[in-house]
Design a protein around this motif. Structure first.
Motif, PDB file in Angstrom:
ATOM      1  N   THR A 180       0.853  -1.197   0.000  1.00 51.17           N
ATOM      2  CA  THR A 180       0.000   0.000   0.000  1.00 51.17           C
ATOM      3  C   THR A 180       0.886   1.244   0.000  1.00 51.17           C
ATOM      4  O   THR A 180       2.003   1.220   0.517  1.00 51.17           O
ATOM      5  N   GLY A 181       0.374   2.307  -0.613  1.00 57.01           N
ATOM      6  CA  GLY A 181       1.201   3.504  -0.758  1.00 57.01           C
ATOM      7  C   GLY A 181       2.322   3.254  -1.747  1.00 57.01           C
ATOM      8  O   GLY A 181       3.411   3.837  -1.642  1.00 57.01           O
ATOM      9  N   ALA A 182       2.045   2.394  -2.747  1.00 54.67           N
ATOM     10  CA  ALA A 182       3.095   1.951  -3.683  1.00 54.67           C
ATOM     11  C   ALA A 182       3.413   2.987  -4.752  1.00 54.67           C
ATOM     12  O   ALA A 182       4.339   2.807  -5.536  1.00 54.67           O
TER      13      ALA A 182
ATOM     14  N   GLY B 180       7.661   7.184  -2.954  1.00 57.96           N
ATOM     15  CA  GLY B 180       8.374   7.108  -1.677  1.00 57.96           C
ATOM     16  C   GLY B 180       8.759   5.694  -1.259  1.00 57.96           C
ATOM     17  O   GLY B 180       9.191   4.881  -2.077  1.00 57.96           O
ATOM     18  N   ILE B 181       8.591   5.412   0.016  1.00 62.40           N
ATOM     19  CA  ILE B 181       9.032   4.132   0.587  1.00 62.40           C
ATOM     20  C   ILE B 181       8.285   2.956  -0.048  1.00 62.40           C
ATOM     21  O   ILE B 181       8.876   1.911  -0.336  1.00 62.40           O
ATOM     22  N   GLY B 182       6.992   3.131  -0.285  1.00 63.05           N
ATOM     23  CA  GLY B 182       6.197   2.051  -0.875  1.00 63.05           C
ATOM     24  C   GLY B 182       6.632   1.739  -2.294  1.00 63.05           C
ATOM     25  O   GLY B 182       6.781   0.566  -2.677  1.00 63.05           O
TER      26      GLY B 182
ATOM     27  N   PRO C 262       8.765  12.099  -1.136  1.00 63.62           N
ATOM     28  CA  PRO C 262       7.900  13.279  -1.318  1.00 63.62           C
ATOM     29  C   PRO C 262       7.273  13.760   0.000  1.00 63.62           C
ATOM     30  O   PRO C 262       7.111  14.966   0.199  1.00 63.62           O
ATOM     31  N   MET C 263       6.929  12.836   0.913  1.00 71.08           N
ATOM     32  CA  MET C 263       6.370  13.271   2.212  1.00 71.08           C
ATOM     33  C   MET C 263       7.387  14.125   2.959  1.00 71.08           C
ATOM     34  O   MET C 263       7.064  15.189   3.493  1.00 71.08           O
ATOM     35  N   HIS C 264       8.618  13.658   2.982  1.00 69.62           N
ATOM     36  CA  HIS C 264       9.695  14.367   3.669  1.00 69.62           C
ATOM     37  C   HIS C 264       9.949  15.714   2.985  1.00 69.62           C
ATOM     38  O   HIS C 264      10.055  16.752   3.647  1.00 69.62           O
TER      39      HIS C 264
HETATM   40  N1  LIG Z   1       9.510   9.825   4.839  1.00 68.22           N
HETATM   41  C1  LIG Z   1       9.802   9.728   6.124  1.00 68.22           C
HETATM   42  O1  LIG Z   1      10.696  10.441   6.621  1.00 68.22           O
HETATM   43  C2  LIG Z   1       9.073   8.740   6.992  1.00 68.22           C
HETATM   44  C3  LIG Z   1       9.584   8.490   8.275  1.00 68.22           C
HETATM   45  C4  LIG Z   1       8.954   7.571   9.097  1.00 68.22           C
HETATM   46  C5  LIG Z   1       7.829   6.912   8.651  1.00 68.22           C
HETATM   47  N2  LIG Z   1       7.330   7.155   7.404  1.00 68.22           N
HETATM   48  C6  LIG Z   1       6.131   6.421   7.008  1.00 68.22           C
HETATM   49  O2  LIG Z   1       6.420   5.661   5.843  1.00 68.22           O
HETATM   50  C7  LIG Z   1       5.246   5.521   5.051  1.00 68.22           C
HETATM   51  C8  LIG Z   1       5.547   5.986   3.638  1.00 68.22           C
HETATM   52  O3  LIG Z   1       5.979   7.340   3.725  1.00 68.22           O
HETATM   53  P1  LIG Z   1       6.568   8.149   2.492  1.00 68.22           P
HETATM   54  O4  LIG Z   1       7.535   9.093   3.052  1.00 68.22           O
HETATM   55  O5  LIG Z   1       6.952   7.229   1.392  1.00 68.22           O
HETATM   56  O6  LIG Z   1       5.241   8.983   2.109  1.00 68.22           O
HETATM   57  P2  LIG Z   1       4.748   9.613   0.736  1.00 68.22           P
HETATM   58  O7  LIG Z   1       3.731  10.647   1.109  1.00 68.22           O
HETATM   59  O8  LIG Z   1       5.883  10.036  -0.098  1.00 68.22           O
HETATM   60  O9  LIG Z   1       3.991   8.377   0.062  1.00 68.22           O
HETATM   61  C9  LIG Z   1       2.845   7.840   0.676  1.00 68.22           C
HETATM   62  C10 LIG Z   1       1.979   7.168  -0.355  1.00 68.22           C
HETATM   63  O10 LIG Z   1       0.791   6.710   0.325  1.00 68.22           O
HETATM   64  C11 LIG Z   1      -0.330   7.014  -0.483  1.00 68.22           C
HETATM   65  N3  LIG Z   1      -1.532   7.162   0.333  1.00 68.22           N
HETATM   66  C12 LIG Z   1      -1.820   8.183   1.191  1.00 68.22           C
HETATM   67  N4  LIG Z   1      -3.031   8.002   1.713  1.00 68.22           N
HETATM   68  C13 LIG Z   1      -3.529   6.864   1.175  1.00 68.22           C
HETATM   69  C14 LIG Z   1      -4.736   6.157   1.330  1.00 68.22           C
HETATM   70  N5  LIG Z   1      -5.704   6.622   2.128  1.00 68.22           N
HETATM   71  N6  LIG Z   1      -4.917   5.008   0.644  1.00 68.22           N
HETATM   72  C15 LIG Z   1      -3.954   4.536  -0.187  1.00 68.22           C
HETATM   73  N7  LIG Z   1      -2.771   5.158  -0.368  1.00 68.22           N
HETATM   74  C16 LIG Z   1      -2.565   6.310   0.310  1.00 68.22           C
HETATM   75  C17 LIG Z   1       0.027   8.328  -1.174  1.00 68.22           C
HETATM   76  O11 LIG Z   1      -0.766   8.540  -2.329  1.00 68.22           O
HETATM   77  C18 LIG Z   1       1.507   8.127  -1.462  1.00 68.22           C
HETATM   78  O12 LIG Z   1       1.715   7.550  -2.730  1.00 68.22           O
HETATM   79  C19 LIG Z   1       4.177   6.350   5.753  1.00 68.22           C
HETATM   80  O13 LIG Z   1       3.372   5.500   6.538  1.00 68.22           O
HETATM   81  C20 LIG Z   1       4.968   7.298   6.618  1.00 68.22           C
HETATM   82  O14 LIG Z   1       4.236   7.738   7.731  1.00 68.22           O
HETATM   83  C21 LIG Z   1       7.934   8.048   6.561  1.00 68.22           C
END
Ligand SMILES: NC(=O)c1ccc[n+]([C@@H]2O[C@H](COP(=O)([O-])OP(=O)(O)OC[C@H]3O[C@@H](n4cnc5c(N)ncnc54)[C@H](O)[C@@H]3O)[C@@H](O)[C@H]2O)c1
Length: 250
Positions: A11-13, A16-18, A190-192
């Motif tokens: 999920t969230g693929a 970012g991390i996904g 992108p979140m960061h």
């Molecule tokens: N980036 C960081 O520094 C960091 C640090 C610690 C934890 N995290 C966690 O890692 C995970 C991924 O973070 P990231 O930085 O890749 O974020 P990101 O915002 O870059 O990507 C998140 C993805 O999740 C999707 N998403 C959001 N809401 C959704 C929903 N309701 N249903 C389906 N998809 C949904 C978005 O469309 C996006 O593609 C998150 O849970 C975040 O809290 C991130």
């Protein structure tokens, strides 16, 4: 090929991390159900994987919608066979606001995506793994282990994911479903960037806050998840693993 024959939903693929994890798992032999909010985002990652010779299907689904997530699991199973893994990454950071300023709307939205969303995805994923076992990796955060000022809903949601992971590990054990959480420090996604673009000084401050002196690249989280999803982690369940350059060791 550490994940040969595995069928993994991410999920969230879409970014970012996904996204990075989905590509990494596929490169190690897994077939991937790429789930994100929009068709465009989900399909983009699936297309990147298939164009590189891997197996993937893109599925638009909101993790706060149980029926949509149940369908996403079914689409993945129909395409590739029984579900063997999940990387639950979908997340939302919400507004920066102290408790006294945090709106109920922001609170509900963050909890709904980050915590209820993980609950609903696990509720859809665990039955699909019940026959043959599986491995679920939830993405919590360093903010699931320690407090962070100015993000009460995010911190509460991620502490909730840690608890949910431990509960899931106990409930899944009888069916050989392992459930673990990764707690990343700051990761360049992108979140960061949405936060650091507003305040360029933050990037250097966050790097300095991690004993390794930098923030992580998304692949460093995906590599850890790949191992937890593999049979090499066969006796690991209920673990909550910081992948944070030493941030929570301080
Ligand atoms: N980036 C960081 O520094 C960091 C640090 C610690 C934890 N995290 C966690 O890692 C995970 C991924 O973070 P990231 O930085 O890749 O974020 P990101 O915002 O870059 O990507 C998140 C993805 O999740 C999707 N998403 C959001 N809401 C959704 C929903 N309701 N249903 C389906 N998809 C949904 C978005 O469309 C996006 O593609 C998150 O849970 C975040 O809290 C991130």
């Amino acid at each position: 090929m550490q994940l040969q024959e595995k069928v993994i939903i991410v999920t969230g693929a879409g970014q970012g991390i996904g996204e990075s994890g989905a590509i990494e798992f596929a490169a190690h032999g897994a077939a991937i159900g790429c789930v994100d909010l929009t068709e465009e985002k989900a399909q983009k990652t699936a297309r990147n994987i298939t164009e590189a010779g891997g197996k993937a299907v893109g599925i638009a689904a909101d993790v706060t919608d149980f029926a949509a997530i149940e369908k996403a699991v079914q689409v993945t199973v129909d395409a590739f066979g029984p579900l063997s893994g999940a990387f639950n990454c979908a997340g939302y950071i919400g507004d920066t606001a102290h408790i006294v300023e945090c709106s109920e709307e922001n609170w509900q939205r963050v909890i709904s995506i980050n915590l209820t969303g993980v609950f609903l995805t696990m509720r859809a994923q665990m039955p699909a793994m019940a026959a043959d076992g599986g491995s679920i990796v939830n993405v919590a955060s360093g903010a699931g282990l320690v407090g962070v000022s100015g993000r009460p809903a995010y911190v509460a949601s991620k502490h909730g994911v840690v608890g949910l992971t431990r509960a899931g590990a106990l409930e899944g054990a009888g069916n050989n479903i392992r459930v673990n959480a990764i707690c990343p420090g700051s990761v360049r996604t992108p979140m960061h960037e949405a936060v650091t673009l507003k305040d360029p000084d933050l990037e250097a401050q966050w790097a300095a806050a991690h004993p390794l002196g930098r923030i992580a690249e998304p692949l460093e989280i995906g590599q850890c998840a790949r191992w937890l999803l593999s049979d090499e982690a066969s006796f690991i369940t209920g673990a909550v693993l910081p992948v944070d350059g030493g941030y929570t060791a301080q």
